[in-house]
Design a protein around this motif. Structure first.
Motif, mmCIF file in Angstrom:
data_model
loop_
_atom_site.group_PDB
_atom_site.id
_atom_site.type_symbol
_atom_site.label_atom_id
_atom_site.label_comp_id
_atom_site.label_asym_id
_atom_site.label_seq_id
_atom_site.Cartn_x
_atom_site.Cartn_y
_atom_site.Cartn_z
ATOM 1 N N SER A 526 35.447 -22.217 -14.489
ATOM 2 C CA SER A 526 34.944 -21.574 -13.274
ATOM 3 C C SER A 526 33.493 -21.980 -13.040
ATOM 4 C CB SER A 526 35.037 -20.043 -13.387
ATOM 5 O OG SER A 526 36.368 -19.641 -13.640
ATOM 6 N N ARG A 527 33.056 -21.878 -11.762
ATOM 7 C CA ARG A 527 31.692 -22.231 -11.367
ATOM 8 C C ARG A 527 31.165 -21.123 -10.449
ATOM 9 N NH1 ARG A 527 35.254 -25.935 -11.221
ATOM 10 N NH2 ARG A 527 35.766 -25.564 -9.036
ATOM 11 N N PHE A 528 30.250 -20.302 -11.000
ATOM 12 C CA PHE A 528 29.622 -19.230 -10.222
ATOM 13 C C PHE A 528 28.272 -19.726 -9.706
ATOM 14 C CE2 PHE A 528 32.746 -16.784 -12.482
ATOM 15 C CZ PHE A 528 33.012 -15.698 -11.665
ATOM 16 N N TYR A 529 28.039 -19.579 -8.399
ATOM 17 C CA TYR A 529 26.798 -20.020 -7.776
ATOM 18 C C TYR A 529 26.176 -18.847 -7.007
ATOM 19 C CZ TYR A 529 28.642 -24.759 -8.516
ATOM 20 O OH TYR A 529 29.139 -25.898 -9.058
ATOM 21 N N PHE A 530 24.841 -18.825 -6.964
ATOM 22 C CA PHE A 530 24.162 -17.917 -6.064
ATOM 23 C C PHE A 530 22.892 -18.589 -5.564
ATOM 24 C CE2 PHE A 530 22.070 -16.853 -10.050
ATOM 25 C CZ PHE A 530 20.744 -16.656 -9.688
ATOM 26 N N THR A 531 22.484 -18.175 -4.360
ATOM 27 C CA THR A 531 21.275 -18.732 -3.741
ATOM 28 C C THR A 531 20.296 -17.602 -3.454
ATOM 29 O OG1 THR A 531 22.209 -18.517 -1.516
ATOM 30 C CG2 THR A 531 22.561 -20.604 -2.669
ATOM 31 N N VAL A 532 19.029 -17.931 -3.530
ATOM 32 C CA VAL A 532 17.964 -17.003 -3.147
ATOM 33 C C VAL A 532 16.925 -17.790 -2.345
ATOM 34 C CG1 VAL A 532 18.218 -15.347 -5.037
ATOM 35 C CG2 VAL A 532 16.859 -17.394 -5.396
ATOM 36 N N PRO A 533 16.337 -17.157 -1.313
ATOM 37 C CA PRO A 533 15.311 -17.859 -0.544
ATOM 38 C C PRO A 533 14.049 -18.050 -1.378
ATOM 39 C CG PRO A 533 15.476 -15.587 0.177
ATOM 40 C CD PRO A 533 16.597 -15.807 -0.787
ATOM 41 N N ILE A 534 13.418 -19.192 -1.187
ATOM 42 C CA ILE A 534 12.168 -19.457 -1.908
ATOM 43 C C ILE A 534 11.074 -18.503 -1.432
ATOM 44 C CG2 ILE A 534 10.404 -21.210 -2.353
ATOM 45 C CD1 ILE A 534 12.599 -23.309 -2.081
ATOM 46 N N GLU A 535 11.033 -18.244 -0.135
ATOM 47 C CA GLU A 535 10.130 -17.243 0.414
ATOM 48 C C GLU A 535 10.957 -16.023 0.797
ATOM 49 O OE1 GLU A 535 6.937 -17.286 0.521
ATOM 50 O OE2 GLU A 535 6.727 -19.325 -0.259
ATOM 51 N N PRO A 536 10.447 -14.785 0.625
ATOM 52 C CA PRO A 536 11.233 -13.579 0.922
ATOM 53 C C PRO A 536 11.615 -13.499 2.381
ATOM 54 C CG PRO A 536 8.926 -13.025 0.584
ATOM 55 C CD PRO A 536 9.071 -14.472 0.200
ATOM 56 N N MET A 537 12.805 -12.929 2.627
ATOM 57 C CA MET A 537 13.287 -12.760 3.992
ATOM 58 C C MET A 537 12.487 -11.656 4.679
ATOM 59 S SD MET A 537 15.791 -14.949 4.169
ATOM 60 C CE MET A 537 16.785 -14.411 5.548
#
Length: 539
Positions: A526-537
């Protein structure tokens, strides 16, 4: 009518490109692209085949000449060598043949057109022990050079009475070098002829295709122009207009359908005044029903909110009340295991360790329930700060190495050196990553691998992935793994889980303004991915 004329005038001001032009241009482009591509592919394939044939011919000739000339080269029989070379020179592609002795002296030379190789090109081969040809490419020539070897007897590298087994060395001797130059002149001439013929055929096909397209476009466009004129009259309100079918194909069928449509419009105009009265009555009835249903839904929603609040308060209260005795139990168990109450037997230690493991498991479950209740109640806030993701990932991976080693799983990380610093909540991101990596280790069999990778996206986001080589997740479960209390069908009875970790991870990632998802192939991991913005939303 004024409004309709205004719209028609607006459309008339747009740039008009006829359908005939579009169809002819589009089909012509397809014909040109297909013919050009096929011609290029055919020429490319022929060039590769001819080049491969030239290499094969040169290799065979060089090897055969090297094999047949080894005895003549040893005794320096120049006449015999000359006969061998004359036989090779009968091949049309052969430009020259040179046989060089062991001292670098050319013993026999033949050439077509005064072409000879560089004498320095054989110096490195005189000391070689390989019988494979060395191919040197020039502008219009391929030079095939093969050392002529005499295989010597194998001799030991150490005395025969030594304690270690002797290593045998082959004492090969180089008699000389055979060089054959293969010219590409005939191949290039043939390719030029092919290019000219292919270009001529391509041009003829393109011209024929364009001519056929123009004729076909005329047969299609003329009835359509007539249909467009009549449609314009109908758009202006003239429902008596009709178009005559001139062809017995789809265009003629379209004209018949258009005439049927105008007749239907006439009938519909007469009935419109009466779908309005009925619509007015139906609208009033629907408004009353919608108002009633809205009130009922609002009341049901209020009750649900009350129940949800009661549930959240209950979970929070029970979790807090359970955590205190659990902490005490764990402390007493640790004291007993540390020997404060006396020496324990092996069986007592075993049971107490089982108790400790289950207490820790219950504590994790209670903490997850508390996290979930705080998230659902909207009481979780992010404490933003500078987070060095490369350092954070490395720390988490290092801290979980013991767990991976105990399971017999290889845990490693792959991160670029220029991974940026982001604005986020370090503790929350630590919780998300720890959960994903622990799950990957838990569901990866002994001998498997877990890798944590990260990369920066051009759209201002940072992506982190946790990849394992476990049993994978069935496709019908991929949409459910992030749901609360979900337990997969493939999970063993020995691994009872509440299924809160991934749900909490999804909520924390969303709080950061990112996304989380899973990709999996059963049997391959399995491959779990998540993204986060470099600068806060911005909120």
């Amino acid at each position: 009518m004024t409004s309709m004329n205004g719209r028609s005038g607006g459309r008339a001001t747009r740039r008009f490109i006829s359908l005939r032009t579009k169809l002819t241009g589009f089909v012509s482009l397809i014909i040109v692209a297909v013919c050009s591509g096929l011609g290029w592919y055919f020429i490319q394939q022929r060039a590769e085949m001819m080049d491969s044939a030239l290499h094969n011919t040169g290799t065979i000739l060089a090897k055969n000449l090297a094999y047949n000339s080894r005895h003549l080269l040893f005794i320096e029989d120049l006449e015999g060598l000359g006969k061998l070379i004359d036989g090779v020179m009968e091949v049309e592609e052969v430009a020259y043949v040179v046989i060089t002795g062991p001292g670098g002296k050319r013993l026999a030379v033949r050439s077509k057109g005064n072409l000879f190789p560089d004498p320095a090109s054989v110096k490195g081969l005189l000391g070689s022990s390989s019988s494979e040809p060395v191919i040197t490419s020039m502008e219009t020539l391929e030079d095939f050079a093969v050392p002529v070897l005499r295989r010597g007897l194998q001799q030991p590298l150490i005395p025969p009475f030594a304690l270690e087994s002797p290593v045998l060395r082959s004492a090969d001797q180089v008699y000389g070098v055979v060089q054959i130059g293969m010219t590409r002149a005939k191949m290039l001439e043939t390719l030029n002829d092919l290019i000219v013929k292919a270009a001529l055929i391509t041009v003829l096909i393109i011209l024929a295709g364009i001519a056929a397209t123009v004729v076909l476009a005329g047969r299609i466009i003329t009835p359509l122009k007539s249909l467009a004129d009549v449609a314009g009259r109908v758009a202006e309100g003239d429902l008596t207009a009709s178009v005559g079918a001139t062809t017995h194909d789809e265009v003629g069928r379209l004209a018949d359908v258009f005439n049927d449509m105008t007749e239907s419009l006439k009938d519909r105009d007469q009935a419109i005044s009466s779908a309005y009265q009925q619509l007015e009555q139906l609208t009033q009835s629907l408004e009353q029903r919608v108002e009633q249903r809205t009130q009922e839904l609002q009341e049901a929603n209020r009750r649900l909110q009350e129940l949800d609040k009661l549930k959240s308060d209950f979970v929070s209260t029970v979790s807090h009340e359970l955590r205190t005795p659990m902490t005490a139990i764990k402390g007493y168990v640790d004291n007993i295991l540390d020997g404060l109450t006396g020496v324990l037997t092996e069986r007592q230690s075993y049971y107490l360790n089982r108790v400790k493991s289950n207490v820790e498991r219950l504590t994790r479950m209670i903490n997850e329930l508390l996290d979930l209740s705080r998230i659902e109640a909207g009481k979780v806030e992010l404490h933003l700060g500078d987070v060095r993701m490369r350092e954070l990932i490395s720390d988490i991976v290092e801290g979980l190495q013991t767990m991976a080693r105990e399971k017999g799983v290889t845990l490693r990380t792959h991160q670029p050196d220029d991974l940026p610093t982001i604005r986020g909540d370090r503790d929350k991101l630590h919780q998300v990553l720890t959960n994903l990596i622990q799950n990957a280790i838990k569901f990866t069999p002994t001998g498997g691998e877990v890798e944590v990778e990260s990369q920066r996206w051009d759209d201002g986001y940072l992506q982190v992935g946790v990849i394992d080589t476990g049993s994978g997740i069935p496709s019908h479960e991929l949409e459910k793994v992030f749901e609360k209390f979900y337990r997969g069908e493939s999970d063993s009875q020995d691994d009872q889980r509440w299924g809160l970790g991934l749900s909490i991870a999804r909520s924390l990632v969303k709080l950061h303004g990112g996304q989380i998802w899973v990709e999996s192939t059963p049997g391959q991991g399995s491959r779990f991915y998540f993204t986060v913005p470099i600068e806060p939303m911005s909120r």
